[in-house]
Design a protein around this motif. Structure first.
Motif, short mmCIF file in Angstrom:
data_model
loop_
_atom_site.label_atom_id
_atom_site.label_comp_id
_atom_site.label_asym_id
_atom_site.label_seq_id
_atom_site.Cartn_x
_atom_site.Cartn_y
_atom_site.Cartn_z
N ASP A 1 26.54 -83.33 142.20
CA ASP A 1 24.75 -83.60 142.30
C ASP A 1 24.02 -83.25 141.10
OD1 ASP A 1 25.12 -85.13 144.34
OD2 ASP A 1 24.59 -83.20 146.06
N LYS A 2 23.64 -83.87 140.13
CA LYS A 2 21.73 -82.53 139.06
C LYS A 2 21.08 -82.63 139.84
CE LYS A 2 25.92 -82.85 136.36
NZ LYS A 2 26.17 -81.98 135.13
N VAL A 3 20.46 -81.80 139.78
CA VAL A 3 19.02 -81.88 139.91
C VAL A 3 18.24 -81.39 138.64
CG1 VAL A 3 17.33 -79.69 140.79
CG2 VAL A 3 19.52 -79.52 142.16
N VAL A 4 17.37 -82.56 138.68
CA VAL A 4 16.52 -82.42 137.51
C VAL A 4 15.52 -82.36 138.31
CG1 VAL A 4 17.87 -84.33 136.50
CG2 VAL A 4 16.54 -84.99 138.15
N THR A 5 14.19 -81.79 136.98
CA THR A 5 12.55 -81.61 137.81
C THR A 5 12.04 -82.93 136.49
OG1 THR A 5 12.78 -79.62 135.58
CG2 THR A 5 12.86 -79.38 138.38
N GLY A 6 12.44 -83.00 135.60
CA GLY A 6 11.54 -84.15 134.89
C GLY A 6 12.50 -85.47 134.77
N LEU A 7 11.65 -86.42 133.58
CA LEU A 7 12.57 -87.15 132.73
C LEU A 7 11.64 -86.92 131.04
CD1 LEU A 7 13.77 -89.96 132.25
CD2 LEU A 7 11.57 -90.85 132.59
N ALA A 8 12.89 -86.68 130.30
CA ALA A 8 12.78 -86.00 128.94
C ALA A 8 12.39 -87.21 128.44
CB ALA A 8 13.48 -84.74 128.60
N LEU A 9 13.51 -88.38 128.39
CA LEU A 9 13.29 -89.49 127.36
C LEU A 9 13.42 -90.78 127.96
CD1 LEU A 9 12.63 -89.42 124.15
CD2 LEU A 9 15.04 -89.50 123.38
N ALA A 10 12.53 -91.78 127.93
CA ALA A 10 13.41 -93.23 128.26
C ALA A 10 13.64 -94.05 126.71
CB ALA A 10 12.85 -93.77 128.82
N ASP A 11 14.86 -94.44 126.42
CA ASP A 11 14.92 -94.72 125.04
C ASP A 11 15.52 -96.12 125.03
OD1 ASP A 11 13.76 -92.97 122.80
OD2 ASP A 11 16.16 -91.75 122.82
N GLU A 12 15.21 -97.56 124.56
CA GLU A 12 15.52 -98.66 124.78
C GLU A 12 16.90 -98.94 124.11
OE1 GLU A 12 14.15 -103.10 125.88
OE2 GLU A 12 13.11 -102.16 125.09
N ILE A 13 18.00 -98.69 124.16
CA ILE A 13 18.66 -98.80 123.28
C ILE A 13 19.58 -100.39 123.17
CG2 ILE A 13 19.38 -96.20 123.43
CD1 ILE A 13 21.65 -97.67 125.44
N ALA A 14 19.58 -101.08 124.02
CA ALA A 14 19.72 -102.93 123.59
C ALA A 14 18.44 -103.35 124.26
CB ALA A 14 21.02 -102.91 124.11
#
Length: 94
Positions: free
Chosen positions: A15-28
Motif C-alpha cells: 500500500d502507498k499513502v498519497v496526499t496529492g497528484l503531482a503530475l499527469a502527463d499524456e504519454i500516448a
C-alpha cells in the motif's frame, strides 16, 4: 454473456499513502503517467519545512482515469476520519 475476469494478487503489492497528484502527463493518446506525492516534514529544508515526496507512479488509460474519478466521487461518504481533512483539490498541473 462474457463475465469480467477475476481479480488476483499473485504476489504482495504494498500500500502507498498519497496526499496529492503531482503530475499527469499524456504519454500516448489516451494514456497517462500519473505521479502521486505525500507531503511530509523535510529533513533538508530545516525545522518546520515540508516537502512533497513522490511515492507512486501509475500508467493509466483514459477509461481507467474516468473509472477512478467516478469511484472517488462517492468514496468520501465512507472515508476514515484520518483522511477526512485531506484536500481533494491538491492537484498540480505542470
Amino acid at each position: 454473456m462474457a463475465t469480467e475476469p477475476k481479480i488476483v494478487e499473485p504476489f504482495f503489492v504494498e500500500d502507498k499513502v498519497v496526499t496529492g497528484l503531482a503530475l499527469a502527463d499524456e504519454i500516448a493518446p489516451g494514456v497517462f503517467r500519473c505521479s502521486f506525492y505525500s507531503e511530509q516534514r523535510s529533513l533538508a529544508y530545516g525545522i518546520g519545512g515540508k516537502e512533497r515526496t513522490v511515492t507512486a507512479k501509475f500508467i493509466l488509460t483514459a477509461d481507467a482515469m474516468k473509472a477512478l474519478a467516478q469511484a472517488l466521487a462517492t468514496a468520501g461518504e465512507s472515508a476514515p476520519d484520518e483522511f477526512a481533512d485531506v484536500p481533494a483539490a491538491s492537484i498540480h498541473q505542470h
